[in-house]
Write a protein that holds these residues in place. Structure first.
Motif, PDB file in Angstrom:
ATOM      1  N   PHE A  29       0.724  -1.251   0.107  1.00 12.40           N
ATOM      2  CA  PHE A  29       0.096   0.054  -0.164  1.00 12.40           C
ATOM      3  C   PHE A  29       0.723   1.243   0.072  1.00 12.40           C
ATOM      4  N   SER A  30       0.248   2.331  -0.066  1.00 14.97           N
ATOM      5  CA  SER A  30       1.162   3.607  -0.136  1.00 14.97           C
ATOM      6  C   SER A  30       1.813   3.835   1.083  1.00 14.97           C
ATOM      7  N   THR A  31       0.917   4.282   2.105  1.00 15.73           N
ATOM      8  CA  THR A  31       1.535   4.740   3.289  1.00 15.73           C
ATOM      9  C   THR A  31       0.553   4.336   4.578  1.00 15.73           C
ATOM     10  N   ALA A  32       1.008   3.738   5.474  1.00 16.59           N
ATOM     11  CA  ALA A  32       0.213   3.468   6.679  1.00 16.59           C
ATOM     12  C   ALA A  32       0.382   4.356   7.853  1.00 16.59           C
ATOM     13  N   SER A  33      -0.662   4.622   8.757  1.00 22.21           N
ATOM     14  CA  SER A  33      -0.153   5.238   9.889  1.00 22.21           C
ATOM     15  C   SER A  33      -0.605   4.298  11.263  1.00 22.21           C
ATOM     16  N   SER A  34       0.365   4.776  12.347  1.00 23.32           N
ATOM     17  CA  SER A  34      -0.132   3.663  13.392  1.00 23.32           C
ATOM     18  C   SER A  34       0.400   4.554  14.533  1.00 23.32           C
ATOM     19  N   VAL A  35       0.318   3.976  15.767  1.00 23.99           N
ATOM     20  CA  VAL A  35       0.856   4.586  17.076  1.00 23.99           C
ATOM     21  C   VAL A  35       1.755   3.712  17.636  1.00 23.99           C
ATOM     22  N   PHE A  36       2.903   4.495  18.247  1.00 31.05           N
ATOM     23  CA  PHE A  36       3.652   3.953  19.130  1.00 31.05           C
ATOM     24  C   PHE A  36       3.181   4.304  20.613  1.00 31.05           C
ATOM     25  N   VAL A  37       3.274   3.312  21.571  1.00 32.48           N
ATOM     26  CA  VAL A  37       2.612   3.448  22.939  1.00 32.48           C
ATOM     27  C   VAL A  37       3.814   3.205  23.935  1.00 32.48           C
ATOM     28  N   SER A  38       4.089   4.103  24.795  1.00 35.88           N
ATOM     29  CA  SER A  38       4.772   3.826  25.973  1.00 35.88           C
ATOM     30  C   SER A  38       4.172   3.909  27.420  1.00 35.88           C
ATOM     31  N   LYS A  39       4.212   3.004  28.186  1.00 38.00           N
ATOM     32  CA  LYS A  39       3.572   2.744  29.526  1.00 38.00           C
ATOM     33  C   LYS A  39       4.725   3.044  30.587  1.00 38.00           C
ATOM     34  N   ASP A  40       5.700   3.224  30.240  1.00 41.99           N
ATOM     35  CA  ASP A  40       6.729   3.499  31.121  1.00 41.99           C
ATOM     36  C   ASP A  40       7.510   4.928  30.883  1.00 41.99           C
ATOM     37  N   ASP A  41       6.651   5.841  30.826  1.00 43.55           N
ATOM     38  CA  ASP A  41       7.236   7.131  30.760  1.00 43.55           C
ATOM     39  C   ASP A  41       8.321   7.414  29.641  1.00 43.55           C
ATOM     40  N   GLY A  42       8.255   6.598  28.585  1.00 38.78           N
ATOM     41  CA  GLY A  42       9.241   6.843  27.576  1.00 38.78           C
ATOM     42  C   GLY A  42      10.496   5.984  27.285  1.00 38.78           C
ATOM     43  N   LYS A  43      10.693   5.156  28.284  1.00 37.53           N
ATOM     44  CA  LYS A  43      11.798   4.083  28.221  1.00 37.53           C
ATOM     45  C   LYS A  43      11.703   3.094  27.072  1.00 37.53           C
ATOM     46  N   THR A  44      10.488   2.936  26.966  1.00 38.57           N
ATOM     47  CA  THR A  44      10.244   1.797  25.895  1.00 38.57           C
ATOM     48  C   THR A  44       8.934   2.159  24.936  1.00 38.57           C
ATOM     49  N   PHE A  45       8.945   2.001  23.875  1.00 40.02           N
ATOM     50  CA  PHE A  45       7.810   2.007  22.969  1.00 40.02           C
ATOM     51  C   PHE A  45       7.609   0.743  21.956  1.00 40.02           C
ATOM     52  N   GLU A  46       6.324   0.757  21.988  1.00 42.77           N
ATOM     53  CA  GLU A  46       5.914  -0.531  21.165  1.00 42.77           C
ATOM     54  C   GLU A  46       4.553  -0.272  20.231  1.00 42.77           C
ATOM     55  N   ILE A  47       4.832  -0.341  18.890  1.00 42.55           N
ATOM     56  CA  ILE A  47       3.886  -0.155  17.913  1.00 42.55           C
ATOM     57  C   ILE A  47       2.630  -0.969  18.268  1.00 42.55           C
ATOM     58  N   ILE A  48       1.218  -0.387  18.087  1.00 44.23           N
ATOM     59  CA  ILE A  48       0.069  -0.938  18.155  1.00 44.23           C
ATOM     60  C   ILE A  48      -0.167  -1.885  17.079  1.00 44.23           C
ATOM     61  N   ASP A  49      -0.853  -3.192  17.273  1.00 39.41           N
ATOM     62  CA  ASP A  49      -1.198  -3.901  16.284  1.00 39.41           C
ATOM     63  C   ASP A  49      -1.987  -3.291  15.009  1.00 39.41           C
ATOM     64  N   SER A  50      -2.540  -2.666  15.317  1.00 37.59           N
ATOM     65  CA  SER A  50      -3.553  -1.818  14.224  1.00 37.59           C
ATOM     66  C   SER A  50      -2.763  -0.947  13.456  1.00 37.59           C
ATOM     67  N   GLU A  51      -2.850  -0.764  12.137  1.00 36.83           N
ATOM     68  CA  GLU A  51      -2.407  -0.008  11.227  1.00 36.83           C
ATOM     69  C   GLU A  51      -3.619   0.445  10.350  1.00 36.83           C
ATOM     70  N   ILE A  52      -3.415   1.820  10.028  1.00 38.20           N
ATOM     71  CA  ILE A  52      -4.610   2.403   9.298  1.00 38.20           C
ATOM     72  C   ILE A  52      -3.823   2.655   7.776  1.00 38.20           C
ATOM     73  N   VAL A  53      -4.617   2.073   6.921  1.00 37.13           N
ATOM     74  CA  VAL A  53      -4.074   2.110   5.691  1.00 37.13           C
ATOM     75  C   VAL A  53      -5.227   2.572   4.436  1.00 37.13           C
ATOM     76  N   ILE A  54      -4.849   3.068   3.589  1.00 32.58           N
ATOM     77  CA  ILE A  54      -5.884   3.071   2.294  1.00 32.58           C
ATOM     78  C   ILE A  54      -5.285   2.036   1.326  1.00 32.58           C
ATOM     79  N   PRO A  55      -6.039   1.152   1.094  1.00 31.12           N
ATOM     80  CA  PRO A  55      -5.779   0.068   0.285  1.00 31.12           C
ATOM     81  C   PRO A  55      -5.517   0.058  -1.150  1.00 31.12           C
ATOM     82  N   TYR A  56      -5.064   1.111  -1.590  1.00 31.31           N
ATOM     83  CA  TYR A  56      -4.887   1.366  -2.864  1.00 31.31           C
ATOM     84  C   TYR A  56      -3.600   2.492  -3.102  1.00 31.31           C
ATOM     85  N   LYS A  57      -2.882   2.369  -4.261  1.00 35.73           N
ATOM     86  CA  LYS A  57      -1.787   3.207  -4.224  1.00 35.73           C
ATOM     87  C   LYS A  57      -2.314   4.381  -5.001  1.00 35.73           C
TER      88      LYS A  57
END
Length: 173
Positions: free
Chosen positions: A107-135
């Motif tokens: 796909f062209s470009t996806a958006s997602s979100v990094f999440v930190s539960k420890d005040d920024g020491k660790t970030f994890e990307i959420i499983d969901s990505e938001i995409v437009i399914p065509y280029k």
């Protein structure tokens, strides 16, 4: 006071750090987060496919008189992530949210979100990505994501597209 450099690409052995967001830490520290363009100091034209992004930060515990710089732990696929300046948000429970976008062959470009539960020491990307399914011919799907934390707890993610309008996505969880 005089300007002072608090983070530089050479601190990480790379050519570029970018996309700065500033936020207060849970301990009232001053924190600046940024993407580290991991190129290992190589010539970018020859090794472009090997470039990816990680997250770094610089923190001051004394009101901005001194800063310490470090890499954050990033739990996410190795990709070249892009973010805009000043897009980090903190939820009422202290969780940090850092919107990003990235390209793909599917796909062209996806958006997602990094999440930190420890005040920024660790970030994890959420499983969901938001995409437009065509280029598009100019390869711009969901870019420049922005989060808005609504009073009712819903998170809205807005993104510019290559289709002459904004997309918005909502999350209740």
């Amino acid at each position: 006071s005089e300007p002072e450099i608090i983070a530089e690409a050479k601190f990480f052995g790379v050519h570029n750090i970018m996309s700065v967001s500033g936020i207060r830490g849970l301990d009232n520290s001053i924190q600046f987060y940024f993407l580290i363009k991991e190129d290992g100091g190589r010539d970018l034209t020859e090794h472009e496919e090997e470039i990816y992004s990680t997250i770094g930060r610089t923190i001051s515990f004394d009101g901005g008189r001194t800063f310490q710089t470090e890499k954050c732990n990033l739990i996410a696929p190795k990709r070249y992530y892009v973010m805009c300046n000043d897009r980090m948000e903190r939820q009422k429970d202290g969780t940090l949210l850092y919107p990003c976008c990235y390209g793909s062959k599917e796909f062209s470009t996806a958006s997602s979100v990094f999440v930190s539960k420890d005040d920024g020491k660790t970030f994890e990307i959420i499983d969901s990505e938001i995409v437009i399914p065509y280029k598009t011919s100019w390869n711009q799907g969901m870019v420049e994501p922005l989060l808005h934390l609504q009073e009712d707890g819903v998170i809205a993610l807005y993104a510019r597209t290559g289709y002459y309008f904004q997309y918005v996505s909502y999350s209740k969880d």
